[in-house]
Design a protein around this motif. Structure first.
Motif, PDB file in Angstrom:
ATOM      1  N   VAL A  23       5.740 -33.451  -5.346  1.00 11.26           N
ATOM      2  CA  VAL A  23       4.727 -34.508  -5.339  1.00 11.26           C
ATOM      3  C   VAL A  23       3.394 -33.977  -5.870  1.00 11.26           C
ATOM      4  CG1 VAL A  23       3.360 -36.016  -3.846  1.00 11.26           C
ATOM      5  CG2 VAL A  23       5.825 -35.828  -3.496  1.00 11.26           C
ATOM      6  N   ILE A  24       3.020 -32.778  -5.489  1.00 14.98           N
ATOM      7  CA  ILE A  24       1.742 -32.205  -5.953  1.00 14.98           C
ATOM      8  C   ILE A  24       1.737 -32.061  -7.472  1.00 14.98           C
ATOM      9  CG2 ILE A  24       0.309 -30.118  -5.911  1.00 14.98           C
ATOM     10  CD1 ILE A  24       1.147 -29.767  -2.977  1.00 14.98           C
ATOM     11  N   VAL A  25       2.819 -31.554  -8.031  1.00 13.96           N
ATOM     12  CA  VAL A  25       2.904 -31.421  -9.485  1.00 13.96           C
ATOM     13  C   VAL A  25       2.825 -32.797 -10.148  1.00 13.96           C
ATOM     14  CG1 VAL A  25       4.393 -30.738 -11.399  1.00 13.96           C
ATOM     15  CG2 VAL A  25       4.159 -29.254  -9.411  1.00 13.96           C
ATOM     16  N   THR A  26       3.493 -33.788  -9.586  1.00 19.97           N
ATOM     17  CA  THR A  26       3.449 -35.149 -10.140  1.00 19.97           C
ATOM     18  C   THR A  26       2.034 -35.702 -10.110  1.00 19.97           C
ATOM     19  OG1 THR A  26       5.715 -35.529  -9.369  1.00 19.97           O
ATOM     20  CG2 THR A  26       4.409 -37.461  -9.939  1.00 19.97           C
ATOM     21  N   ALA A  38       7.692 -35.628 -12.175  1.00 22.10           N
ATOM     22  CA  ALA A  38       8.769 -35.467 -11.193  1.00 22.10           C
ATOM     23  C   ALA A  38       9.937 -34.681 -11.776  1.00 22.10           C
ATOM     24  CB  ALA A  38       9.233 -36.848 -10.721  1.00 22.10           C
ATOM     25  N   VAL A  39      10.284 -34.941 -13.035  1.00 15.33           N
ATOM     26  CA  VAL A  39      11.395 -34.225 -13.672  1.00 15.33           C
ATOM     27  C   VAL A  39      11.032 -32.765 -13.909  1.00 15.33           C
ATOM     28  CG1 VAL A  39      12.844 -34.085 -15.732  1.00 15.33           C
ATOM     29  CG2 VAL A  39      12.324 -36.312 -14.729  1.00 15.33           C
ATOM     30  N   VAL A  40       9.804 -32.516 -14.386  1.00 17.49           N
ATOM     31  CA  VAL A  40       9.357 -31.134 -14.618  1.00 17.49           C
ATOM     32  C   VAL A  40       9.316 -30.354 -13.309  1.00 17.49           C
ATOM     33  CG1 VAL A  40       7.378 -29.733 -15.326  1.00 17.49           C
ATOM     34  CG2 VAL A  40       8.092 -31.669 -16.718  1.00 17.49           C
ATOM     35  N   ALA A  41       8.817 -30.985 -12.253  1.00 19.91           N
ATOM     36  CA  ALA A  41       8.767 -30.304 -10.949  1.00 19.91           C
ATOM     37  C   ALA A  41      10.166 -29.950 -10.473  1.00 19.91           C
ATOM     38  CB  ALA A  41       8.067 -31.205  -9.936  1.00 19.91           C
ATOM     39  N   GLY A  72      16.480 -33.819  -7.969  1.00 18.70           N
ATOM     40  CA  GLY A  72      16.430 -35.027  -8.775  1.00 18.70           C
ATOM     41  C   GLY A  72      17.064 -34.811 -10.138  1.00 18.70           C
ATOM     42  N   LEU A  73      16.599 -35.574 -11.108  1.00 22.18           N
ATOM     43  CA  LEU A  73      17.184 -35.503 -12.444  1.00 22.18           C
ATOM     44  C   LEU A  73      16.934 -34.156 -13.105  1.00 22.18           C
ATOM     45  CD1 LEU A  73      16.260 -39.078 -13.730  1.00 22.18           C
ATOM     46  CD2 LEU A  73      18.539 -38.227 -13.144  1.00 22.18           C
ATOM     47  N   GLY A  74      15.789 -33.541 -12.817  1.00 14.86           N
ATOM     48  CA  GLY A  74      15.513 -32.220 -13.387  1.00 14.86           C
ATOM     49  C   GLY A  74      16.512 -31.177 -12.937  1.00 14.86           C
TER      50      GLY A  74
END
Length: 285
Positions: free
Chosen positions: A154-157, A222-225, A235-237
């Motif tokens: 969440v922080i990265v997002t 969210a994907v990068v995190a 998740g997808l990442g």
């Protein structure tokens, strides 16, 4: 008779003009629908060419799988479908929570800066720092400080989508007409009244632009995190990384396209909300 002839001629010209505008509108709609479809089939054809090259020439079919294999993985493999839906749900949760936090912080930040020039001069440079900060370089530090699960994601997002909300909201709050502001001040309106009845309504178009851009960046964040914080509910990442390690090209591309489609849908959703909220009067203005 001259009057009747002129009236008939004018009526005929008006009808012809309306008919011509309708034809132009119909042609424009056909182009707006047809051209993207044509480009889509061209891209699919190029994808097949690239897949054929990596399959027959490079002997590395997992790097660029055929499009029909990607569709089969996404819609005809129950086990992978379950993983894909779970990953999609986890990514969507992180993106939504991060976006909500970014919207609240970004709008409050912009409101504070809009109150006085000295506040903007003091706080805006730090908003620019958020834009320029190498977020990926901070990922290991964020993981060490907050763990490698939901909170860090969440922080990265939030870091990804905070600046668009700050910049767009501030621009909107500062774009009010000078005459309207002076009129409010002559009526004795205080700062809160000025903010709620003049600044915020005038800023809504810019705020929705910021929301739309931040929503797309929230999915990316969210994907990068997920790529870095692979503990907890992935998740997808995480799914992309796992399928890449297994050399499952079709499944990996299916997860990538799912993330892309999610970003587009979120972008379109906020564009629709903008039109519903302010579309009629803003487009007319």
């Amino acid at each position: 008779m001259a009057f009747d002839t002129a009236g008939t001629t004018t009526t005929g010209q008006g009808a012809a003009g309306i008919s011509q505008r309708r034809r132009r509108s119909s042609n424009s709609r056909a182009m707006n629908i047809g051209l993207p479809i044509v480009v889509f089939f061209v891209l699919v054809g190029l994808f097949y060419v690239a897949a054929f090259y990596y399959d027959k020439v490079k002997q590395l079919p997992f790097l660029v799988p055929y499009p029909h294999l990607i569709l089969k993985a996404a819609f005809d493999e129950p086990a992978f479908q379950t993983q894909l839906l779970q990953a999609l749900g986890n990514t969507l949760l992180v993106a939504v929570v991060g976006l909500v936090i970014a919207v609240v912080i970004g709008m409050l930040w912009a409101v504070i800066m809009a109150q006085a020039k000295w506040l903007e001069s003091a706080l805006f440079p730090y908003a620019v720092v958020l834009l320029c900060i190498p977020i990926l370089a901070l990922v290991p530090l964020i993981g060490s400080l907050f763990g490698y699960e939901f909170k860090s994601r969440v922080i990265v997002t939030v870091l990804f989508c905070l600046f668009p909300m700050i910049a767009s909201t501030l621009f909107g709050l500062q774009s009010i007409d000078k005459g309207q502001r002076e009129l409010f001040q002559l009526q004795g309106a205080g700062r809160f009244t000025l903010l709620m009845k003049l600044r915020f309504p005038a800023a809504l178009p810019s705020i929705f632009v910021g929301l739309r851009n931040a929503a797309g960046l929230a999915v990316i964040g969210a994907v990068v995190a997920d790529q870095f914080f692979q503990r907890g509910n992935g998740g997808l990442g995480v799914l992309i990384s796992v399928e890449n390690q297994r050399l499952n090209g079709a499944e990996m591309y299916a997860a990538i396209f799912t993330a892309s489609i999610l970003g587009v849908l979120v972008f379109v959703l906020f564009n629709i909300l903008r039109r519903l909220a302010i579309g009629k009067w803003y487009d007319q203005n």
